[in-house]
Motif scaffolding. Structure first.
Motif, PDB file in Angstrom:
ATOM      1  N   VAL A 289      11.161  -7.266  -0.091  1.00 32.48           N
ATOM      2  CA  VAL A 289      10.713  -8.632  -0.369  1.00 32.48           C
ATOM      3  C   VAL A 289       9.292  -8.603  -0.934  1.00 32.48           C
ATOM      4  N   ALA A 290       8.444  -7.775  -0.326  1.00 35.08           N
ATOM      5  CA  ALA A 290       7.060  -7.672  -0.796  1.00 35.08           C
ATOM      6  C   ALA A 290       7.007  -7.071  -2.200  1.00 35.08           C
ATOM      7  N   VAL A 291       7.782  -6.024  -2.444  1.00 31.40           N
ATOM      8  CA  VAL A 291       7.778  -5.353  -3.749  1.00 31.40           C
ATOM      9  C   VAL A 291       8.314  -6.275  -4.836  1.00 31.40           C
ATOM     10  N   ARG A 292       9.367  -7.005  -4.543  1.00 31.68           N
ATOM     11  CA  ARG A 292       9.933  -7.925  -5.536  1.00 31.68           C
ATOM     12  C   ARG A 292       8.962  -9.059  -5.835  1.00 31.68           C
ATOM     13  N   GLY A 293       8.319  -9.565  -4.795  1.00 31.25           N
ATOM     14  CA  GLY A 293       7.330 -10.616  -5.016  1.00 31.25           C
ATOM     15  C   GLY A 293       6.179 -10.124  -5.874  1.00 31.25           C
ATOM     16  N   PHE A 294       5.768  -8.887  -5.647  1.00 25.88           N
ATOM     17  CA  PHE A 294       4.685  -8.277  -6.404  1.00 25.88           C
ATOM     18  C   PHE A 294       5.053  -8.143  -7.879  1.00 25.88           C
ATOM     19  N   HIS A 295       6.257  -7.629  -8.150  1.00 21.84           N
ATOM     20  CA  HIS A 295       6.671  -7.448  -9.546  1.00 21.84           C
ATOM     21  C   HIS A 295       6.910  -8.793 -10.247  1.00 21.84           C
ATOM     22  N   LYS A 296       7.416  -9.766  -9.517  1.00 25.73           N
ATOM     23  CA  LYS A 296       7.614 -11.102 -10.094  1.00 25.73           C
ATOM     24  C   LYS A 296       6.268 -11.702 -10.496  1.00 25.73           C
ATOM     25  N   PHE A 297       5.278 -11.525  -9.630  1.00 25.23           N
ATOM     26  CA  PHE A 297       3.931 -12.013  -9.920  1.00 25.23           C
ATOM     27  C   PHE A 297       3.354 -11.310 -11.158  1.00 25.23           C
TER      28      PHE A 297
ATOM     29  N   ALA B 209       8.318  -7.203 -18.242  1.00 23.57           N
ATOM     30  CA  ALA B 209       9.560  -7.565 -17.549  1.00 23.57           C
ATOM     31  C   ALA B 209       9.421  -7.302 -16.051  1.00 23.57           C
ATOM     32  N   ASP B 210      10.182  -8.067 -15.284  1.00 24.19           N
ATOM     33  CA  ASP B 210      10.241  -7.881 -13.830  1.00 24.19           C
ATOM     34  C   ASP B 210      11.326  -6.845 -13.539  1.00 24.19           C
ATOM     35  N   VAL B 211      10.931  -5.607 -13.293  1.00 21.95           N
ATOM     36  CA  VAL B 211      11.912  -4.537 -13.126  1.00 21.95           C
ATOM     37  C   VAL B 211      12.543  -4.511 -11.733  1.00 21.95           C
ATOM     38  N   ALA B 212      12.048  -5.323 -10.814  1.00 24.07           N
ATOM     39  CA  ALA B 212      12.556  -5.290  -9.436  1.00 24.07           C
ATOM     40  C   ALA B 212      13.497  -6.436  -9.118  1.00 24.07           C
ATOM     41  N   HIS B 213      13.688  -7.369 -10.060  1.00 28.76           N
ATOM     42  CA  HIS B 213      14.426  -8.596  -9.697  1.00 28.76           C
ATOM     43  C   HIS B 213      15.879  -8.327  -9.325  1.00 28.76           C
ATOM     44  N   ALA B 214      16.493  -7.265  -9.865  1.00 23.89           N
ATOM     45  CA  ALA B 214      17.905  -6.998  -9.589  1.00 23.89           C
ATOM     46  C   ALA B 214      18.113  -6.021  -8.442  1.00 23.89           C
ATOM     47  N   VAL B 215      17.033  -5.508  -7.879  1.00 25.68           N
ATOM     48  CA  VAL B 215      17.158  -4.515  -6.810  1.00 25.68           C
ATOM     49  C   VAL B 215      17.488  -5.227  -5.499  1.00 25.68           C
TER      50      VAL B 215
ATOM     51  N   GLY C 192       0.833  -1.198   0.000  1.00 31.15           N
ATOM     52  CA  GLY C 192       0.000   0.000   0.000  1.00 31.15           C
ATOM     53  C   GLY C 192       0.864   1.244   0.000  1.00 31.15           C
ATOM     54  N   ARG C 193       1.942   1.212   0.781  1.00 31.44           N
ATOM     55  CA  ARG C 193       2.895   2.320   0.803  1.00 31.44           C
ATOM     56  C   ARG C 193       3.559   2.480  -0.568  1.00 31.44           C
ATOM     57  N   TYR C 194       3.860   1.356  -1.195  1.00 28.29           N
ATOM     58  CA  TYR C 194       4.506   1.380  -2.514  1.00 28.29           C
ATOM     59  C   TYR C 194       3.551   1.959  -3.570  1.00 28.29           C
TER      60      TYR C 194
END
Length: 313
Positions: free
Chosen positions: A92-100, A109-115, A41-43
């Motif tokens: 962890v939550a943001v990366r999981g969200f973008h992966k999904f 593309a998953d733009v958070a995987h390398a962060v 929600g913050r994101y």
């Protein structure tokens, strides 16, 4: 959903779908889902504030900037800075969200995987100015009392050779060589090192060995520092010795045995000692560990420069 069809739904709507996925398909615990809802929600609010309406517009840099904002806080919304552990959990939550979102074909593309989480801020060791160290040493207690003689010897030794509290309390009488002014310390992993000891510490040790320790030694014990029952002084008791001396000296700050160790290292470097020599004296396996003290001295130099140089401003 398959293929590369880019959704125009808002980030908040996709967050809701991801939370439903966690609950229904992944069977995530209620506490986990609640935590993800708060973080995502913050994101989503952050993306909205940046004018990002579609998840397809999000870049890797946007994700990184979100983490930076979490660390510094947001005065506009009244959000306080988050601890590094909380930032890592949010990522962890943001990366999981973008992966999904990428797996579902919502984005290409998953733009958070390398962060990765931001590196924790390096905490500088806290050291005391020389005058405060001397005040503590002078406050060890009445000079003719056996325990006061022990306490003065202990504190003088800690500051004189930078010993860890565990190393000092593990010392035996035979580990002190007054002739060569040296002490043999047993550090981490059983690694021994011989460290020079200053004149005042040697004087305090000799006064304790002659007039203090015999009164405490009710039974045979090789330990250098003894408690009131004749046993080896514990780390906790040694810690209390320092705390009491600092209180008598009028210091209104937390002082631990490690503070004396930090002060030992910082004062040596301020005096021009080479960092590799300090590394050996401290018993650090790597000079990288010791180099944190150079950050302290660099900060000190900056302060001196800023106040003393006519063209510093």
């Amino acid at each position: 959903m398959t293929g590369h069809t880019v959704s125009t739904d808002s980030a908040a709507e996709h967050v809701t779908r991801y939370l439903d996925h966690l609950t229904v398909e992944r069977g995530a615990a209620a506490n986990t889902v609640s935590s993800y809802r708060r973080d995502l929600g913050r994101y989503a609010d952050y993306l909205g504030a940046r004018g990002i309406d579609s998840l397809a517009e999000v870049t890797e840099n946007d994700v990184r900037e979100f983490l930076v904002q979490l660390r510094r806080g947001d005065p506009d919304t009244g959000s306080a800075p988050l601890a590094d552990s909380s930032i890592a959990r949010t990522l962890v939550a943001v990366r999981g969200f973008h992966k999904f979102a990428a797996a579902e074909g919502v984005v290409e593309a998953d733009v958070a995987h390398a962060v990765r989480p931001p590196r924790p801020a390096r905490r500088l060791p806290k050291s005391l100015p020389v005058d405060e160290v001397l005040a503590i040493l002078e406050s060890a207690g009445a000079p003719d009392h056996p325990r006061a003689l022990r306490d003065r010897a202990l504190l003088e030794l800690l500051y004189s050779c930078g010993a860890r509290i565990s190393e000092a309390t593990a010392l035996d009488v035979d580990d002190i060589d007054a002739t060569t002014r040296a002490v043999r310390l047993c550090g981490k992993g059983g690694k021994e090192r011989v460290v020079p000891v200053g004149g005042p510490a040697i004087d305090a040790l000799e006064a304790y060995l002659v007039r203090g320790r015999p009164a405490l030694a009710s039974r045979a014990n090789p330990a250098l520092f003894l408690n009131a029952r004749g046993g080896r002084l514990s780390r906790q008791s040694a810690w209390q010795v320092l705390a009491d001396a600092a209180a008598r000296a009028g210091l209104d700050k937390a002082v631990s045995p490690h503070t004396l160790r930090h002060s030992f290292a910082t004062h040596l470097l301020d005096g021009g000692a080479d960092v590799r020599v300090v590394q050996e004296l401290l018993g650090h396996a790597s000079v990288t560990t010791t180099q944190v003290y150079t950050l302290v001295t660099v900060n000190t130099m900056r302060e001196v420069y800023a106040t003393a140089h006519p063209r510093a401003r």
